[in-house]
Design a protein around this motif. Structure first.
Motif, PDB file in Angstrom:
ATOM      1  N   THR A   2       0.841  -1.189   0.000  1.00  0.00           N
ATOM      2  CA  THR A   2       0.000   0.000   0.000  1.00  0.00           C
ATOM      3  C   THR A   2       0.878   1.242   0.000  1.00  0.00           C
ATOM      4  O   THR A   2       1.790   1.369   0.809  1.00  0.00           O
ATOM      5  N   ARG A   3       0.593   2.133  -0.938  1.00  0.00           N
ATOM      6  CA  ARG A   3       1.259   3.441  -0.987  1.00  0.00           C
ATOM      7  C   ARG A   3       0.202   4.488  -0.732  1.00  0.00           C
ATOM      8  O   ARG A   3      -0.899   4.403  -1.271  1.00  0.00           O
ATOM      9  N   THR A   4       0.530   5.489   0.042  1.00  0.00           N
ATOM     10  CA  THR A   4      -0.410   6.572   0.302  1.00  0.00           C
ATOM     11  C   THR A   4       0.340   7.887   0.443  1.00  0.00           C
ATOM     12  O   THR A   4       1.531   7.911   0.771  1.00  0.00           O
ATOM     13  N   THR A   5      -0.378   8.971   0.200  1.00  0.00           N
ATOM     14  CA  THR A   5       0.183  10.299   0.415  1.00  0.00           C
ATOM     15  C   THR A   5      -0.951  11.291   0.619  1.00  0.00           C
ATOM     16  O   THR A   5      -2.079  11.067   0.184  1.00  0.00           O
ATOM     17  N   ARG A   6      -0.633  12.363   1.274  1.00  0.00           N
ATOM     18  CA  ARG A   6      -1.590  13.462   1.455  1.00  0.00           C
ATOM     19  C   ARG A   6      -1.521  14.373   0.246  1.00  0.00           C
ATOM     20  O   ARG A   6      -0.471  14.481  -0.390  1.00  0.00           O
ATOM     21  N   PHE A   7      -2.635  15.047  -0.049  1.00  0.00           N
ATOM     22  CA  PHE A   7      -2.643  16.059  -1.092  1.00  0.00           C
ATOM     23  C   PHE A   7      -3.796  17.012  -0.868  1.00  0.00           C
ATOM     24  O   PHE A   7      -4.720  16.729  -0.107  1.00  0.00           O
ATOM     25  N   ILE A   8      -3.723  18.147  -1.530  1.00  0.00           N
ATOM     26  CA  ILE A   8      -4.790  19.152  -1.509  1.00  0.00           C
ATOM     27  C   ILE A   8      -5.079  19.525  -2.948  1.00  0.00           C
ATOM     28  O   ILE A   8      -4.160  19.714  -3.747  1.00  0.00           O
ATOM     29  N   LYS A   9      -6.368  19.621  -3.285  1.00  0.00           N
ATOM     30  CA  LYS A   9      -6.742  20.124  -4.605  1.00  0.00           C
ATOM     31  C   LYS A   9      -7.211  21.563  -4.419  1.00  0.00           C
ATOM     32  O   LYS A   9      -8.150  21.836  -3.678  1.00  0.00           O
ATOM     33  N   ALA A  10      -6.519  22.483  -5.099  1.00  0.00           N
ATOM     34  CA  ALA A  10      -6.840  23.904  -4.999  1.00  0.00           C
ATOM     35  C   ALA A  10      -6.622  24.561  -6.350  1.00  0.00           C
ATOM     36  O   ALA A  10      -5.588  24.348  -6.990  1.00  0.00           O
ATOM     37  N   ASN A  11      -7.592  25.325  -6.798  1.00  0.00           N
ATOM     38  CA  ASN A  11      -7.492  26.064  -8.063  1.00  0.00           C
ATOM     39  C   ASN A  11      -7.152  25.150  -9.243  1.00  0.00           C
ATOM     40  O   ASN A  11      -6.266  25.449 -10.037  1.00  0.00           O
ATOM     41  N   ASN A  12      -7.849  24.009  -9.317  1.00  0.00           N
ATOM     42  CA  ASN A  12      -7.671  23.042 -10.408  1.00  0.00           C
ATOM     43  C   ASN A  12      -6.262  22.474 -10.502  1.00  0.00           C
ATOM     44  O   ASN A  12      -5.816  22.075 -11.564  1.00  0.00           O
ATOM     45  N   ALA A  13      -5.545  22.454  -9.393  1.00  0.00           N
ATOM     46  CA  ALA A  13      -4.212  21.857  -9.333  1.00  0.00           C
ATOM     47  C   ALA A  13      -4.107  21.032  -8.060  1.00  0.00           C
ATOM     48  O   ALA A  13      -4.820  21.269  -7.085  1.00  0.00           O
ATOM     49  N   ILE A  53      -3.751  24.370   3.908  1.00  0.00           N
ATOM     50  CA  ILE A  53      -4.621  23.599   4.801  1.00  0.00           C
ATOM     51  C   ILE A  53      -5.589  24.479   5.590  1.00  0.00           C
ATOM     52  O   ILE A  53      -6.567  23.978   6.132  1.00  0.00           O
ATOM     53  N   GLU A  54      -5.335  25.778   5.625  1.00  0.00           N
ATOM     54  CA  GLU A  54      -6.273  26.685   6.282  1.00  0.00           C
ATOM     55  C   GLU A  54      -7.586  26.771   5.510  1.00  0.00           C
ATOM     56  O   GLU A  54      -8.648  26.921   6.117  1.00  0.00           O
ATOM     57  N   ASP A  55      -7.521  26.693   4.172  1.00  0.00           N
ATOM     58  CA  ASP A  55      -8.703  26.903   3.341  1.00  0.00           C
ATOM     59  C   ASP A  55      -9.171  25.679   2.564  1.00  0.00           C
ATOM     60  O   ASP A  55     -10.212  25.732   1.918  1.00  0.00           O
ATOM     61  N   HIS A  56      -8.399  24.599   2.588  1.00  0.00           N
ATOM     62  CA  HIS A  56      -8.735  23.427   1.781  1.00  0.00           C
ATOM     63  C   HIS A  56      -8.603  22.158   2.608  1.00  0.00           C
ATOM     64  O   HIS A  56      -7.787  22.088   3.527  1.00  0.00           O
ATOM     65  N   GLN A  57      -9.389  21.168   2.237  1.00  0.00           N
ATOM     66  CA  GLN A  57      -9.355  19.893   2.945  1.00  0.00           C
ATOM     67  C   GLN A  57      -8.184  19.037   2.462  1.00  0.00           C
ATOM     68  O   GLN A  57      -7.934  18.940   1.269  1.00  0.00           O
ATOM     69  N   VAL A  58      -7.494  18.427   3.399  1.00  0.00           N
ATOM     70  CA  VAL A  58      -6.409  17.512   3.066  1.00  0.00           C
ATOM     71  C   VAL A  58      -7.027  16.165   2.716  1.00  0.00           C
ATOM     72  O   VAL A  58      -7.841  15.628   3.462  1.00  0.00           O
TER      73      VAL A  58
END
Length: 91
Positions: A2-13, A53-58
């Protein structure tokens, strides 16, 4: 495996947290782009990540033997300290 990582999608990126090594970050970036079928992936330094992370969900991207999953919960995932996560063993 299993591979996992955190990310945030913001402004279509997609934004990934800064890795601890360039080789690990490079491999994670390639895996992330293939899994999410996108080229719009950026690496966020510590200050940028904190602002995001203040404005977007991880979110969490995981890949277990080719099965890709995106979730907002990391209940069964443990952070390894290098920008990636290691899945905990199920009881």
């Amino acid at each position: 495996m299993t591979r996992t990582t955190r990310f945030i999608k913001a402004n279509n990126a997609y934004w990934l947290p800064r890795p601890t090594s360039w080789m690990g970050g490079w491999a994670r970036s390639i895996w992330f782009k293939r899994s999410m079928q996108t080229k719009d992936v950026y690496i966020a330094g510590e200050d940028t990540w904190d602002k995001l992370i203040e404005d977007h969900q991880v979110m969490v991207l995981s890949d277990c033997d080719g099965k890709v999953n995106v979730s907002t919960s990391n209940d069964t995932i443990e952070f390894d300290g290098a920008g990636a996560y290691l899945a905990k063993e199920e009881d």
